[in-house]
Write a protein that holds these residues in place. Structure first.
Motif, mmCIF file in Angstrom:
data_model
loop_
_atom_site.group_PDB
_atom_site.id
_atom_site.type_symbol
_atom_site.label_atom_id
_atom_site.label_comp_id
_atom_site.label_asym_id
_atom_site.label_seq_id
_atom_site.Cartn_x
_atom_site.Cartn_y
_atom_site.Cartn_z
ATOM 1 N N GLY A 181 -3.336 -10.769 3.938
ATOM 2 C CA GLY A 181 -2.919 -9.383 4.082
ATOM 3 C C GLY A 181 -3.988 -8.432 3.567
ATOM 4 O O GLY A 181 -4.192 -7.343 4.119
ATOM 5 N N TYR A 182 -4.657 -8.858 2.508
ATOM 6 C CA TYR A 182 -5.719 -8.019 1.947
ATOM 7 C C TYR A 182 -6.775 -7.752 3.025
ATOM 8 O O TYR A 182 -7.188 -6.617 3.270
ATOM 9 C CB TYR A 182 -6.328 -8.732 0.727
ATOM 10 C CG TYR A 182 -7.396 -7.929 0.026
ATOM 11 C CD1 TYR A 182 -7.050 -7.014 -0.971
ATOM 12 C CD2 TYR A 182 -8.737 -8.064 0.359
ATOM 13 C CE1 TYR A 182 -8.025 -6.264 -1.612
ATOM 14 C CE2 TYR A 182 -9.710 -7.312 -0.269
ATOM 15 C CZ TYR A 182 -9.354 -6.421 -1.251
ATOM 16 O OH TYR A 182 -10.319 -5.673 -1.876
ATOM 17 N N HIS A 199 -0.607 -0.122 -2.203
ATOM 18 C CA HIS A 199 -1.195 -1.380 -2.666
ATOM 19 C C HIS A 199 -2.730 -1.305 -2.640
ATOM 20 O O HIS A 199 -3.314 -0.619 -1.805
ATOM 21 C CB HIS A 199 -0.729 -2.492 -1.722
ATOM 22 C CG HIS A 199 -1.106 -3.861 -2.155
ATOM 23 N ND1 HIS A 199 -2.180 -4.535 -1.641
ATOM 24 C CD2 HIS A 199 -0.546 -4.691 -3.067
ATOM 25 C CE1 HIS A 199 -2.271 -5.727 -2.203
ATOM 26 N NE2 HIS A 199 -1.288 -5.850 -3.075
ATOM 27 N N THR A 212 3.082 -9.522 5.940
ATOM 28 C CA THR A 212 2.359 -10.679 5.391
ATOM 29 C C THR A 212 3.222 -11.929 5.524
ATOM 30 O O THR A 212 4.435 -11.854 5.649
ATOM 31 C CB THR A 212 1.920 -10.457 3.924
ATOM 32 O OG1 THR A 212 3.067 -10.285 3.108
ATOM 33 C CG2 THR A 212 1.029 -9.232 3.815
ATOM 34 N N GLY A 256 -1.183 -15.805 5.013
ATOM 35 C CA GLY A 256 -1.733 -14.991 6.089
ATOM 36 C C GLY A 256 -0.944 -13.713 6.296
ATOM 37 O O GLY A 256 -0.073 -13.351 5.487
HETATM 38 C C1 LIG Z 1 0.611 -8.913 -1.226
HETATM 39 C C2 LIG Z 1 0.311 -7.653 -0.548
HETATM 40 C C3 LIG Z 1 -0.774 -7.534 0.321
HETATM 41 C C4 LIG Z 1 -1.796 -8.618 0.476
HETATM 42 O O1 LIG Z 1 -1.318 -9.693 1.208
HETATM 43 P P1 LIG Z 1 -1.983 -11.121 0.979
HETATM 44 O O2 LIG Z 1 -1.591 -11.896 2.176
HETATM 45 O O3 LIG Z 1 -1.402 -11.639 -0.286
HETATM 46 O O4 LIG Z 1 -3.462 -10.930 0.878
HETATM 47 C C5 LIG Z 1 -0.937 -6.363 1.019
HETATM 48 N N1 LIG Z 1 -0.100 -5.325 0.840
HETATM 49 C C6 LIG Z 1 0.936 -5.383 -0.020
HETATM 50 C C7 LIG Z 1 1.830 -4.202 -0.180
HETATM 51 C C8 LIG Z 1 1.160 -6.547 -0.758
HETATM 52 O O5 LIG Z 1 2.155 -6.604 -1.627
#
Ligand SMILES: *Cc1c(COP(=O)(O)O)cnc(C)c1O
Length: 399
Positions: free
Chosen positions: A117-118, A142, A244, A253
């Motif tokens: 997600g990052y 975030h 996510t 992912g």
């Molecule tokens: C956890 C999170 C992410 C990142 O997702 P990952 O798959 O863990 O890298 C992005 N946005 C928010 C709001 C999150 O809580």
């Protein structure tokens, strides 16, 4: 810490000492069992209330089996990026399934799978907001949205938490050709939900994209687990939905669901999609099973139980000094404010066998250190009652 042998190392050691003095040093704890409410942490049995595995799927035998089956079919690694030779039938099937799942809410929807997600946020924001754009970012977003906005070469404006009027004014004043509003759907450290219906209307009125990061909503809220889109019945061609798959979906992912034209642009131009090795196909294969469970009657039952646990915790947790923030989601924050007191409370809980995240700045604003209690459909009512009792007794002894 061993003594520094170069001025560079001395500089870093000095900074680490400063963090330590402010009670900001973090520690990783080692988990040696599958991810579930009961786990072994640093060799001790703990009941965890700090995971984002909201539906209790991270160690589900059906998903583990699908992961093994995926590895047997496709092997361990993808071997290359998606645009070279790493895009497998499993990735394609997952994207189709996600698009199908969200089709009632996003017109002409297509989905694109990312390794994390990052990375999805970095890739998306920098691909959509070029030099002529302006990004409007919610104050409590975030870190991945914040970093995505920094990476983009666009102008950046931050609007205060939930402040639609301030955002309206910023959008009205903007001279930018392309406008992009970015927000968490469920705020990750507060648990409240953004006023998304109003945000959709505002973005349509101003001709702005709306990027909604539903990391804590996808799978968890909405009758069928379709996140805030379903929960608030949102639909707009200007909506870009990011969910996510390492949290409620229990694997790893993330994905973006948007109009097919947006997705085509990302495939052509999103550097965080293009210049990285595709996630292992087996992971995508396992996610097919996850999405099936999320959308099934069993998924509904898991969400109903989670809802019951949330109400139960809030009913039991009658705090006198600390503040339980208003939240209807699985994220239930208790504000203690002081960094050292927050850590001490986290440690006192651990001594009683409860693992709860103690969150300090810079993850949250200074002076709002907190316990971030997260509930999962895998918890029992009794376990939630035990946590509430432990917290109340600790609060009583600290004042
Ligand atoms: C956890 C999170 C992410 C990142 O997702 P990952 O798959 O863990 O890298 C992005 N946005 C928010 C709001 C999150 O809580």
């Amino acid at each position: 810490m061993s003594s520094a042998s170069s001025p560079l190392l001395e500089g870093l050691q000095q900074k680490l000492h400063e963090l330590d003095a402010q009670h900001l040093i973090r520690q990783r704890r080692i988990v040696s069992t599958p991810h579930a409410p009961s786990m072994t942490v640093d060799g001790r049995a703990m009941l965890a209330f700090c995971s984002n595995d909201y539906l209790g799927l991270a160690a589900d035998p059906r998903i583990i089996e699908a992961l093994q089956q995926g590895a047997a079919i496709y092997g361990a690694g993808s071997g290359a990026s998606h645009l070279i030779s790493g895009h497998s039938a499993a990735h394609a099937a997952l994207e189709d399934k996600l698009a199908q799942f969200l089709s009632p809410f996003v017109p002409s929807v297509r989905a694109l799978y990312f390794s994390t997600g990052y990375m999805a946020n970095l890739a998306l924001i920098s691909a959509l907001a070029g030099k002529d754009a302006e990004i409007f970012s919610e104050a409590l977003n975030h870190a991945s949205l914040i970093d995505g906005a920094r990476l983009a070469r666009a102008k950046l404006s931050v609007y205060p938490h939930r402040d639609l009027q301030a955002l309206d004014e910023q959008l009205t004043q903007s001279r930018a050709k392309d406008k992009l509003v970015i927000t968490d759907a469920v705020f990750s450290m507060d648990g409240d939900i953004a006023p998304l219906r109003e945000l959709v209307a505002l973005c349509e009125r101003h001709g702005a994209w709306l990027l909604v990061d539903d990391a804590h909503g996808f799978g968890v809220i909405g009758d069928d687990g379709r996140g805030v889109l379903e929960h608030l019945a949102l639909s707009s061609p200007q909506l870009i939905y990011m969910g996510t798959l390492g949290k409620a979906a229990g694997v790893a992912g993330a994905f973006v669901a948007a109009h097919e034209t947006v997705i085509e642009w990302l495939v052509q131009r999103a550097r965080g999609y293009i210049y990285t090795t595709a996630a292992p196909p087996a992971v995508a294969h396992a996610l097919l099973t996850s999405i099936d469970i999320i959308g099934s009657e069993e998924g509904r039952q898991r969400r109903a139980h989670l809802k019951h646990l949330i109400a139960r915790l809030r009913e039991r947790l009658n705090l006198k000094h600390w503040q339980l923030l208003p939240s209807d989601t699985a994220i239930q924050p208790v504000i203690i404010a002081d960094n050292a007191a927050t850590i001490a409370t986290g440690q006192a809980l651990m001594a009683q066998g409860f693992w709860v995240g103690a969150i300090r700045p810079p993850t949250v604003p200074a002076g709002t250190a907190r316990l971030r209690i997260t509930l999962s459909a895998a918890h029992s009512t009794e376990q939630v009652d035990q946590l509430a009792a432990a917290l109340l007794s600790i609060e009583a002894t600290t004042r």
